[in-house]
Design an enzyme around this catalytic site. Structure first.
Site, PDB file in Angstrom:
ATOM      1  N   TYR A 130      51.793 -27.486 -35.836  1.00 35.49           N
ATOM      2  CA  TYR A 130      52.276 -26.126 -36.054  1.00 35.49           C
ATOM      3  C   TYR A 130      52.149 -25.808 -37.543  1.00 35.49           C
ATOM      4  O   TYR A 130      52.770 -26.465 -38.386  1.00 35.49           O
ATOM      5  CB  TYR A 130      53.747 -25.972 -35.637  1.00 35.49           C
ATOM      6  CG  TYR A 130      54.307 -24.634 -36.088  1.00 35.49           C
ATOM      7  CD1 TYR A 130      53.714 -23.443 -35.654  1.00 35.49           C
ATOM      8  CD2 TYR A 130      55.374 -24.559 -36.984  1.00 35.49           C
ATOM      9  CE1 TYR A 130      54.173 -22.219 -36.096  1.00 35.49           C
ATOM     10  CE2 TYR A 130      55.841 -23.326 -37.429  1.00 35.49           C
ATOM     11  CZ  TYR A 130      55.236 -22.163 -36.979  1.00 35.49           C
ATOM     12  OH  TYR A 130      55.682 -20.945 -37.425  1.00 35.49           O
ATOM     13  N   ASP A 167      47.275  13.562 -16.205  1.00 30.89           N
ATOM     14  CA  ASP A 167      46.987  12.350 -15.429  1.00 30.89           C
ATOM     15  C   ASP A 167      45.503  12.179 -15.096  1.00 30.89           C
ATOM     16  O   ASP A 167      45.159  11.526 -14.116  1.00 30.89           O
ATOM     17  CB  ASP A 167      47.849  12.309 -14.153  1.00 30.89           C
ATOM     18  CG  ASP A 167      47.498  13.416 -13.148  1.00 30.89           C
ATOM     19  OD1 ASP A 167      46.709  14.315 -13.497  1.00 30.89           O
ATOM     20  OD2 ASP A 167      48.015  13.370 -12.019  1.00 30.89           O
ATOM     21  N   ARG A 221      55.143   9.278  -7.060  1.00 29.70           N
ATOM     22  CA  ARG A 221      54.272   8.335  -6.348  1.00 29.70           C
ATOM     23  C   ARG A 221      54.040   7.033  -7.130  1.00 29.70           C
ATOM     24  O   ARG A 221      53.553   6.055  -6.597  1.00 29.70           O
ATOM     25  CB  ARG A 221      52.932   9.016  -6.018  1.00 29.70           C
ATOM     26  CG  ARG A 221      53.065  10.093  -4.950  1.00 29.70           C
ATOM     27  CD  ARG A 221      51.843  10.981  -4.842  1.00 29.70           C
ATOM     28  NE  ARG A 221      51.850  12.082  -5.795  1.00 29.70           N
ATOM     29  CZ  ARG A 221      50.906  13.015  -5.892  1.00 29.70           C
ATOM     30  NH1 ARG A 221      49.861  12.970  -5.071  1.00 29.70           N
ATOM     31  NH2 ARG A 221      50.982  13.989  -6.789  1.00 29.70           N
ATOM     32  N   THR A 244      52.623  23.416 -10.787  1.00 27.91           N
ATOM     33  CA  THR A 244      51.702  23.435 -11.930  1.00 27.91           C
ATOM     34  C   THR A 244      51.557  24.836 -12.549  1.00 27.91           C
ATOM     35  O   THR A 244      51.402  24.964 -13.765  1.00 27.91           O
ATOM     36  CB  THR A 244      50.321  22.884 -11.514  1.00 27.91           C
ATOM     37  OG1 THR A 244      49.956  23.418 -10.231  1.00 27.91           O
ATOM     38  CG2 THR A 244      50.328  21.374 -11.432  1.00 27.91           C
ATOM     39  N   ALA A 251      52.429  17.787 -18.267  1.00 23.17           N
ATOM     40  CA  ALA A 251      52.975  16.426 -18.209  1.00 23.17           C
ATOM     41  C   ALA A 251      54.462  16.432 -17.877  1.00 23.17           C
ATOM     42  O   ALA A 251      55.212  15.582 -18.336  1.00 23.17           O
ATOM     43  CB  ALA A 251      52.736  15.729 -19.546  1.00 23.17           C
TER      44      ALA A 251
HETATM   45  C1  UD1 Z   1      46.694  18.634  -8.777  1.00 20.75           C
HETATM   46  C2  UD1 Z   1      46.076  19.920  -8.206  1.00 20.75           C
HETATM   47  C3  UD1 Z   1      44.962  19.510  -7.257  1.00 20.75           C
HETATM   48  C4  UD1 Z   1      43.936  18.661  -7.965  1.00 20.75           C
HETATM   49  C5  UD1 Z   1      44.600  17.454  -8.637  1.00 20.75           C
HETATM   50  C6  UD1 Z   1      43.605  16.773  -9.530  1.00 20.75           C
HETATM   51  C7  UD1 Z   1      47.834  21.600  -8.068  1.00 20.75           C
HETATM   52  C8  UD1 Z   1      48.767  22.318  -7.149  1.00 20.75           C
HETATM   53  N1  UD1 Z   1      47.071  20.656  -7.485  1.00 20.75           N
HETATM   54  O1  UD1 Z   1      47.282  17.911  -7.707  1.00 20.75           O
HETATM   55  O2  UD1 Z   1      44.331  20.686  -6.747  1.00 20.75           O
HETATM   56  O3  UD1 Z   1      42.938  18.250  -7.069  1.00 20.75           O
HETATM   57  O4  UD1 Z   1      45.703  17.877  -9.445  1.00 20.75           O
HETATM   58  O5  UD1 Z   1      44.114  15.593 -10.073  1.00 20.75           O
HETATM   59  O6  UD1 Z   1      47.808  21.914  -9.232  1.00 20.75           O
HETATM   60  N2  UD1 Z   1      53.147  18.994 -13.429  1.00 20.75           N
HETATM   61  C9  UD1 Z   1      54.010  19.680 -14.253  1.00 20.75           C
HETATM   62  N3  UD1 Z   1      54.998  20.424 -13.664  1.00 20.75           N
HETATM   63  C10 UD1 Z   1      55.140  20.548 -12.330  1.00 20.75           C
HETATM   64  C11 UD1 Z   1      54.230  19.846 -11.510  1.00 20.75           C
HETATM   65  C12 UD1 Z   1      53.229  19.089 -12.080  1.00 20.75           C
HETATM   66  O7  UD1 Z   1      53.909  19.611 -15.461  1.00 20.75           O
HETATM   67  O8  UD1 Z   1      56.047  21.259 -11.911  1.00 20.75           O
HETATM   68  C13 UD1 Z   1      52.095  18.185 -14.057  1.00 20.75           C
HETATM   69  C14 UD1 Z   1      52.154  16.715 -13.687  1.00 20.75           C
HETATM   70  O9  UD1 Z   1      52.939  15.997 -14.639  1.00 20.75           O
HETATM   71  C15 UD1 Z   1      50.689  16.300 -13.719  1.00 20.75           C
HETATM   72  C16 UD1 Z   1      49.940  17.580 -13.414  1.00 20.75           C
HETATM   73  O10 UD1 Z   1      50.849  18.642 -13.608  1.00 20.75           O
HETATM   74  O11 UD1 Z   1      50.292  15.826 -14.984  1.00 20.75           O
HETATM   75  C17 UD1 Z   1      49.393  17.625 -11.997  1.00 20.75           C
HETATM   76  O12 UD1 Z   1      50.459  17.385 -11.089  1.00 20.75           O
HETATM   77  P1  UD1 Z   1      50.298  16.365  -9.883  1.00 20.75           P
HETATM   78  O13 UD1 Z   1      51.595  16.292  -9.166  1.00 20.75           O
HETATM   79  O14 UD1 Z   1      49.680  15.122 -10.327  1.00 20.75           O
HETATM   80  O15 UD1 Z   1      49.280  17.210  -8.978  1.00 20.75           O
HETATM   81  P2  UD1 Z   1      48.260  16.636  -7.919  1.00 20.75           P
HETATM   82  O16 UD1 Z   1      48.974  16.424  -6.628  1.00 20.75           O
HETATM   83  O17 UD1 Z   1      47.516  15.504  -8.465  1.00 20.75           O
HETATM   84 MG    MG Z   2      47.769  14.338 -10.125  1.00 15.34          MG
END
Ligand code: UD1
Ligand code: MG
Length: 452
Positions: free
Chosen positions: A367, A106, A16, A82, A10
Site C-alpha cells: 500500500y 427523456d 414507470r 405536456t 421535465a
Molecule cells: C410523449 C408524447 C408522445 C411521444 C413520446 C415520445 C404526449 C402526450 N405524448 O409521451 O406522443 O411519442 O412522448 O417520447 O406529449 N411532462 C411534464 N409535465 C406533465 C407531463 C409530462 O413536464 O404534466 C414531461 C415529462 O417529464 C417528460 C415529457 O414531458 O419529460 C414527456 O412526458 P412522458 O410522460 O414521458 O410522455 P410519453 O408518454 O413518453
Molecule cells: Mg416519455
C-alpha cells in the site's frame, strides 16, 4: 444558431421508473437524462433554455444550476400533461418572436444536428409547427403519426389509438418546433383523452383546424428519438450508446474482442492498436493511448493511460498513468495516483495520492498512499506506508534508486534519501539519509529449544 428558444419538459414523476428519483435524473452512461438533452440543445446556443420542473424540482434544479449557468426554470405545480407544462413557459416567452423548440427531458440520444434541421425547416417552410417523427419497428407506447393523403393530420396517443392506428409505425418523437401561434393554440387544448391530460400533441390538429401549415420531418435513425420511460428503455439506451461507441472504435483501429461483454463509455478516447478484452468496464472520463492491452475484469474511470501500457484485472479511478506502465493483475489504483513511464504495479498492490516515478516497481501486496517515490525504486513485497495516525494523513518520500526490502513499514511523515537500502522487515520511523543502509527490526536470536 439564433432565433429560437428551447423548452425542455421535465416535470413528470416518471412513475414507470418505479423510483423516488425524478425520471430525468436517472443516469445514462453516468450522465442524467436531462443533461443529455440540455447538452444537445446548448450546442445550438438558443436565446433561452427553459426547463419545466415539477416532481422532484429541487433535485433537478440544484443539479442543473450546478452544471449549466444559463437555464431558466419554470414550475408546473400539478402535472396535468405536456401541453399544460409548455403553458407554464408562456410568461417567459409570450413576446418572443423566434421559434420555440419543445423537447421532452427523456430523449437523451437526440443529436444537435437533428434539432438544428428541425428548427431550420420550421422557419424555411413557414410552418406553425414541425413535428419530428421516426419510423420504428416497435411503436408501442408512442404517440402515432396519423396521416391523411400523405399529410400529417393528428397525433394519437397509445391509450387513445384505435386498433388500426396502433398499427402505425411512424411515431411522434416528442420534439417539435413551433412559431408564435403556439400560445393561442395551447389555450384551446382540452383534456379529452384516456389520461384526462392536456396533451401538447393535440396542438397539431388544432393548428390544422386554424388553417395553419403543419409539417413533419422524419429522423433517419430511430435510436435518436428513443424516449426513456422505464428501466428497460434506459438499459436499451445504454446498449445503443455502447454499441455505437464500439463500432466507432473498431473503425478506427481498436480491437474489442467481445463487444457484448465489454462496456466502453461514449466519451472514452482510445488510441489505435489498443485491445480491449472481455469483461472490461471503461467508465466516463477515460483516455487510453495507443497499443495498450486492457484485460480481465478491469474497471477504469476518470483516468489517463499512456501508450503501450498493460492493465490486467485491475480497478483504476482518478489516475494519470504514463507510457509502458504495467498494472495488475489485481491492483487498485486510487485517485491522485500518478505513475511514471515504465512503472510496474503488481498483484494486490494499492496506490492513492502517490507519485511513483519512472521505472519504479511496486510488485506485490503493498500500500503506497500519500507518497512520492523517486525513479528506479524497488518496493519489496508487503511494503506499507503507514500514512494515517487516526486524525491526519502524512507523507512518505522515497528517493530515487532506493531499494526497499520486503515487508517494510514507513511510519509517515518520513523521508528516505536517494539510493538508500531499507532492510526487509524494517519499521522505519525516522528519516534515512541518502546512500545509507537501515535495519529497523528486532535482532534474530537463536536459543536452545526447551524440550517438552
Ligand atoms: C410523449 C408524447 C408522445 C411521444 C413520446 C415520445 C404526449 C402526450 N405524448 O409521451 O406522443 O411519442 O412522448 O417520447 O406529449 N411532462 C411534464 N409535465 C406533465 C407531463 C409530462 O413536464 O404534466 C414531461 C415529462 O417529464 C417528460 C415529457 O414531458 O419529460 C414527456 O412526458 P412522458 O410522460 O414521458 O410522455 P410519453 O408518454 O413518453
Ligand atoms: Mg416519455
Amino acid at each position: 444558431m439564433k432565433n429560437f428558444s428551447a423548452v425542455i419538459l421535465a416535470a413528470g414523476a416518471g412513475i414507470r421508473m418505479k423510483s423516488s428519483l425524478p425520471k430525468v435524473m436517472h443516469k445514462l452512461s453516468g450522465k442524467p437524462l436531462i443533461k443529455w438533452v440540455v447538452d444537445s440543445v446548448s450546442i445550438l446556443k438558443p436565446d433561452n433554455i427553459i426547463v419545466v420542473l415539477g416532481c422532484g424540482s429541487e433535485i433537478v434544479e440544484k443539479y442543473l444550476s450546478g452544471v449549466s449557468g444559463n437555464i431558466k426554470f419554470v414550475y408546473q405545480k400539478e402535472q396535468l400533461g405536456t401541453a399544460h407544462a409548455v403553458m407554464q413557459t408562456e410568461k417567459v416567452l409570450k413576446d418572443y418572436v423566434g421559434g420555440v423548440l419543445v423537447i421532452s427531458g427523456d430523449v437523451p440520444l437526440i443529436k444537435s444536428s437533428t434539432l438544428a434541421s428541425l428548427i431550420k425547416s420550421n422557419k424555411k417552410t413557414a410552418s406553425a409547427v414541425t413535428v419530428l417523427s421516426a419510423k420504428v419497428e416497435n411503436s408501442f407506447g408512442y404517440g402515432r403519426i396519423v396521416k391523411n393523403n400523405g399529410f400529417l393530420e393528428k397525433i394519437v396517443e397509445e391509450k387513445d389509438a384505435s386498433v388500426a392506428e396502433k398499427q402505425i409505425k411512424e411515431i411522434n418523437s416528442g420534439i417539435y418546433c413551433f412559431d408564435k401561434n403556439l400560445w393561442k393554440t395551447l389555450s384551446k387544448v382540452k383534456p379529452n383523452n384516456a389520461k384526462k391530460e392536456y396533451y401538447i400533441t393535440d396542438t397539431v390538429a388544432i393548428l390544422r383546424g386554424f388553417g395553419k401549415k403543419i409539417s413533419l420531418i422524419a429522423v433517419k435513425d430511430e435510436n435518436e428519438v428513443k424516449g426513456i420511460n422505464n428501466r428497460a428503455e434506459l438499459a436499451q439506451a445504454e446498449l445503443i450508446l455502447k454499441d455505437k461507441k464500439i463500432k466507432e472504435l473498431l473503425d478506427t483501429g481498436i480491437s474489442v474482442i467481445d463487444a457484448n461483454n465489454a462496456h466502453i463509455s461514449y466519451d472514452a478516447r482510445i488510441g489505435r492498436g489498443t485491445v480491449i478484452y472481455p469483461g472490461v468496464f471503461i467508465d466516463t472520463g477515460v483516455s487510453i493511448g495507443k497499443s495498450c492491452t486492457v484485460k480481465g475484469a478491469s474497471y477504469i474511470a476518470n483516468s489517463k493511460i499512456g501508450d503501450d501500457s498493460i492493465i490486467l484485472y485491475s480497478y483504476i479511478d482518478g489516475a494519470i498513468i504514463d507510457k509502458k506502465v504495467k498494472i495488475g493483475p489485481f491492483s487498485h489504483i486510487r485517485p491522485g495516483s500518478v505513475l511514471g513511464n515504465n512503472v510496474k504495479i503488481g498483484n494486490f498492490s494499492e496506490t492513492k495520492k502517490a507519485v511513483i516515478s519512472k521505472n519504479s516497481k511496486v510488485n506485490h501486496l503493498s500500500y503506497i498512499g500519500d507518497a512520492h517515490v523517486g525513479e528506479d525504486v524497488n518496493i519489496g513485497a508487503g511494503t506499507i506506508t503507514c500514512n494515517y495516525d487516526g486524525i491526519n494523513k502524512h507523507r512518505t518520500i522515497i528517493g530515487s534508486k532506493s531499494f526497499v526490502g520486503s515487508n517494510v513499514n514507513f511510519v509517515a511523515p518520513v523521508k528516505i534519501g536517494q539510493g538508500a537500502l531499507i532492510a526487509a522487515g524494517s519499521t522505519v520511523t525516522r528519516d534515512v539519509p541518502s546512500g545509507k543502509l537501515v535495519i529497523a527490526r528486532a535482532k534474530q536470536e537463536i536459543k536452545r529449544r526447551i524440550k517438552l
